[in-house]
Write a protein that holds these residues in place. Structure first.
Motif, PDB file in Angstrom:
ATOM      1  N   ALA A   1       0.765  -1.057  -0.039  1.00 54.06           N
ATOM      2  CA  ALA A   1      -0.161   0.004   0.054  1.00 54.06           C
ATOM      3  C   ALA A   1       0.742   1.225   0.104  1.00 54.06           C
ATOM      4  O   ALA A   1       0.524   2.308  -0.656  1.00 54.06           O
ATOM      5  N   LYS A   2       1.911   1.242   0.741  1.00 49.79           N
ATOM      6  CA  LYS A   2       2.851   2.231   0.753  1.00 49.79           C
ATOM      7  C   LYS A   2       3.832   2.390  -0.273  1.00 49.79           C
ATOM      8  O   LYS A   2       4.165   3.540  -0.523  1.00 49.79           O
ATOM      9  N   GLU A   3       4.314   1.552  -0.708  1.00 53.91           N
ATOM     10  CA  GLU A   3       5.414   1.455  -1.617  1.00 53.91           C
ATOM     11  C   GLU A   3       5.271   0.881  -3.202  1.00 53.91           C
ATOM     12  O   GLU A   3       6.022   0.990  -4.044  1.00 53.91           O
ATOM     13  N   GLY A   4       4.002   0.190  -3.284  1.00 55.22           N
ATOM     14  CA  GLY A   4       3.870  -0.687  -4.397  1.00 55.22           C
ATOM     15  C   GLY A   4       3.768   0.085  -5.702  1.00 55.22           C
ATOM     16  O   GLY A   4       4.293  -0.360  -6.557  1.00 55.22           O
ATOM     17  N   ARG A   5       3.372   1.434  -5.752  1.00 51.17           N
ATOM     18  CA  ARG A   5       3.131   2.143  -6.998  1.00 51.17           C
ATOM     19  C   ARG A   5       4.357   2.482  -7.549  1.00 51.17           C
ATOM     20  O   ARG A   5       4.563   2.818  -8.707  1.00 51.17           O
ATOM     21  N   LYS A   6       5.305   2.583  -6.788  1.00 53.23           N
ATOM     22  CA  LYS A   6       6.695   2.855  -7.207  1.00 53.23           C
ATOM     23  C   LYS A   6       7.267   1.752  -8.108  1.00 53.23           C
ATOM     24  O   LYS A   6       8.200   2.039  -8.890  1.00 53.23           O
ATOM     25  N   TYR A   7       6.866   0.570  -7.755  1.00 49.61           N
ATOM     26  CA  TYR A   7       7.151  -0.607  -8.603  1.00 49.61           C
ATOM     27  C   TYR A   7       6.259  -1.324  -9.598  1.00 49.61           C
ATOM     28  O   TYR A   7       6.561  -2.355 -10.158  1.00 49.61           O
ATOM     29  N   GLY A   8       5.282  -0.391  -9.682  1.00 45.54           N
ATOM     30  CA  GLY A   8       4.068  -1.033 -10.678  1.00 45.54           C
ATOM     31  C   GLY A   8       3.358  -2.005  -9.829  1.00 45.54           C
ATOM     32  O   GLY A   8       2.752  -3.031 -10.773  1.00 45.54           O
ATOM     33  N   VAL A   9       3.105  -2.017  -8.534  1.00 49.03           N
ATOM     34  CA  VAL A   9       2.231  -2.999  -7.849  1.00 49.03           C
ATOM     35  C   VAL A   9       0.798  -2.158  -7.363  1.00 49.03           C
ATOM     36  O   VAL A   9       1.045  -1.192  -6.692  1.00 49.03           O
ATOM     37  N   SER A  10      -0.105  -2.675  -7.971  1.00 49.97           N
ATOM     38  CA  SER A  10      -1.427  -2.010  -7.537  1.00 49.97           C
ATOM     39  C   SER A  10      -1.976  -2.964  -6.668  1.00 49.97           C
ATOM     40  O   SER A  10      -2.193  -4.095  -6.698  1.00 49.97           O
ATOM     41  N   LEU A  11      -2.884  -2.278  -5.778  1.00 49.92           N
ATOM     42  CA  LEU A  11      -3.677  -3.090  -4.455  1.00 49.92           C
ATOM     43  C   LEU A  11      -5.175  -2.773  -4.829  1.00 49.92           C
ATOM     44  O   LEU A  11      -5.457  -1.428  -4.842  1.00 49.92           O
ATOM     45  N   GLY A  12      -5.891  -3.568  -4.864  1.00 48.05           N
ATOM     46  CA  GLY A  12      -7.434  -3.452  -4.720  1.00 48.05           C
ATOM     47  C   GLY A  12      -7.654  -4.087  -3.268  1.00 48.05           C
ATOM     48  O   GLY A  12      -7.777  -5.256  -3.439  1.00 48.05           O
ATOM     49  N   LEU A  13      -8.480  -3.419  -2.489  1.00 48.60           N
ATOM     50  CA  LEU A  13      -9.106  -4.015  -1.153  1.00 48.60           C
ATOM     51  C   LEU A  13     -10.570  -3.877  -1.177  1.00 48.60           C
ATOM     52  O   LEU A  13     -11.100  -2.901  -1.556  1.00 48.60           O
ATOM     53  N   ILE A  14     -11.071  -5.116  -0.947  1.00 52.60           N
ATOM     54  CA  ILE A  14     -12.483  -5.437  -1.017  1.00 52.60           C
ATOM     55  C   ILE A  14     -12.868  -5.575   0.660  1.00 52.60           C
ATOM     56  O   ILE A  14     -12.221  -6.678   0.947  1.00 52.60           O
ATOM     57  N   THR A  15     -13.815  -5.056   1.238  1.00 47.67           N
ATOM     58  CA  THR A  15     -13.975  -5.221   2.596  1.00 47.67           C
ATOM     59  C   THR A  15     -15.398  -4.602   3.091  1.00 47.67           C
ATOM     60  O   THR A  15     -15.938  -3.799   2.497  1.00 47.67           O
TER      61      THR A  15
END
Length: 537
Positions: free
Chosen positions: A412-426
């Motif tokens: 969540a904090k660093e992913g976008r620098k490396y091209g990792v996107s997070l989708g949270l469903i809750t």
């Protein structure tokens, strides 16, 4: 052509402040507008609707947050509004064009307030040319399409929130289907804890569960090994950690790969044999200079043998998974190449509950580590979607210190620098780690019944969307408020209907219908008990 109601003011500005202001509305004019054929004009001035205010040769758009009766003002109603943005006026037609978020010129008290028409809203919600996916219709209009900008949605993470029964799973499936249609060569990994999404992505996805996942145990790093192999607590735990670290490094060092690489660590994903690990623990236990008794070694050895012999763990700890299959496993899970199936649905419902979070941690960490080590390659962004996210990234009160919470927080904090996107469903945003939700650039909020959840989402929403947040408890099923980076301005959306074959298996059972017919229950119970005993579906 705009109706007569749209050309006449419905009130005037009363107070002006930076974020929100107050307007006085004419009750008679609101009654006249309520019968207009344009649904946007008919709802104008009501809570959750949009109004416009003239400032020079431009129009300011605002959303109505609250209304109250006030006999001291002309018209009788005072409403609080939130400014959304501004657009220029076309001289000949009076239409709005070039709409942009934010306000450069504020109105003065006394400025006239007009209804926003469907044509106005069409200009406001129109795509600005960036690649977008269409997910539904903008409320209150009947035909204005609601689009979400894909790069902004994925580049800054997103969260889909909603109470049970609001259509959350179907809406998640709709968004993912639209992304798959737009990018058939994409890379999406979805963690599915209830086995709901397999039916929705049978055609466009690779379905993986305990029967075909074949996730090698040696991909775990040291922290994940500890979660599975170490059961002790207190001072004994540190002793067991030291023994496992020493023996695991020695077991990894036996592989020919380790000789080629040279220096390896206890975290290096180098294949090793469980029998080698057990033998090294046995040998260490027999040494006279080991500095402790044999109990920690026996404890560790017994636990590893238990897991190796348990058929429920075969998808991960099978003797067949000792080969170096890391490349093939990453290609299969990350859909590289996608071969027309850009999404992999990883059904962890059959995974033993005590290691479910470890399995999710390994998969999440692989996504992140792959992105870090692939920086010299052409970037292939990966979207990681996590259903029931509050189970894996809980807040401090519910945290058990598991590795999955740490890795998802890091993504969540660093992913976008490396091209990792997070989708949270809750369904329980208040149980999520606070820092994680605040990192989500786009929030898609469906109806939330719990007050704590509503307050939590309100705090995470951008300033201009606060007025929309107040309508969250009154949303219908399959309606949502979308705000943040993925949209030009916050909007209320009615989701499109999804074809039955693309829907997840998450519909609620009908008690009346299922309890009204009888027969075949003896065989049903027998088959269920058989599956239960075999611990497989």
């Amino acid at each position: 052509m705009a109706s007569a109601n749209a050309l006449m003011p419905i009130g005037q500005v009363r107070d002006v402040a930076g974020s929100s202001s107050a307007i006085a509305l004419d009750l008679t004019r609101l009654d006249e507008c309520s019968n207009d054929i344009d649904p946007s004009v008919a709802l104008s001035g009501k809570v959750g609707s949009q109004i416009k205010i003239r400032v020079g040769n431009a129009w300011l758009l605002a959303s109505v947050r609250t209304q109250r009766q006030d006999s001291s003002v002309e018209g009788g109603i005072v409403a609080q509004i939130d400014f959304l943005g501004e657009g220029e006026e076309e001289r000949l037609t009076g239409r709005i064009y070039g709409f942009r978020r934010g306000v450069t010129r504020f109105p003065v008290p006394g400025a006239l307030v007009y209804p926003a028409t469907s044509n106005d809203l069409r200009q406001i919600y129109a795509s600005d040319g960036r690649t977008s996916i269409s997910i539904g219709t903008v409320y209150p209009t009947r035909d204005i399409r609601a689009g979400i900008y894909v790069d902004s949605l994925l580049g800054k993470h997103f969260a889909l929130l909603g109470s049970t029964g609001t259509g959350k799973s179907t809406s998640a499936a709709l968004i993912l289907h639209r992304i798959c249609e737009m990018a058939p060569s994409g890379h999406i990994v979805m963690i599915d804890p209830h086995g709901e999404y397999s039916s929705a992505f049978r055609v466009t996805g690779q379905l993986l569960d305990v029967s075909n996942l074949q996730m090698p145990y040696w991909l775990m790093n040291f922290e994940e090994h500890c979660e599975v192999f170490i059961t002790s607590t207190g001072p004994d735990r540190q002793l067991d950690l030291d023994i496992l670290a020493k023996c695991l490094l020695a077991a990894r060092g036996k592989n020919r790969l380790a000789e080629q690489i040279g220096k390896i660590t206890v975290d290096s994903p180098i294949p090793y044999l469980l029998s080698d690990l057990l033998m090294i623990i046995q040998n260490e236990m027999g040494r006279l200079d080991k500095g402790t008794n044999s109990i920690p070694y026996m404890r560790l050895k017994t636990r590893i043998e238990e897991i190796r012999g348990d058929p429920r763990y075969q998808f991960m700890f099978s003797g067949m998974l000792v080969g170096d299959t890391m490349v093939e496993f990453i290609q299969k899970v990350f859909r590289m190449p996608s071969n027309g199936k850009p999404i992999s649905i990883i059904d962890v419902s059959g995974v033993p509950s005590e290691i479910t979070s470890t399995v999710v941690a390994v998969l999440s960490r692989l996504v992140f580590d792959y992105a870090i080590w692939a920086r010299d390659e052409e970037t292939r962004p990966v979207l990681l979607v996590c259903e029931e996210a509050h189970r894996y990234v809980p807040n401090e009160k519910n945290s058990d210190g598991s590795s999955v919470g740490r890795i998802l927080s890091r993504i969540a904090k660093e992913g976008r620098k490396y091209g990792v996107s997070l989708g949270l469903i809750t369904q329980r945003p208040s149980d999520l780690a606070e820092g994680v939700l605040s990192q989500c650039g786009t929030i898609i909020a469906m109806r939330l019944n719990n007050e704590r959840d509503q307050a939590f989402v309100k705090a995470a929403m951008p300033e201009g969307a606060r007025g929309f947040v107040d309508t969250i408890p009154s949303l219908r099923n399959r309606e949502c408020i979308v705000s943040g980076e993925g949209v030009s301005i916050p909007m209320r959306v009615s989701f499109d209907d999804l074809e039955p074959m693309k829907r997840p298996a998450s519909s609620d059972p009908s008690f009346c219908e299922l309890w009204s017919h009888n027969g075949g229950q003896e065989r049903s119970v027998e088959r269920t008990v058989q599956r239960w005993r075999a611990q497989s579906r």
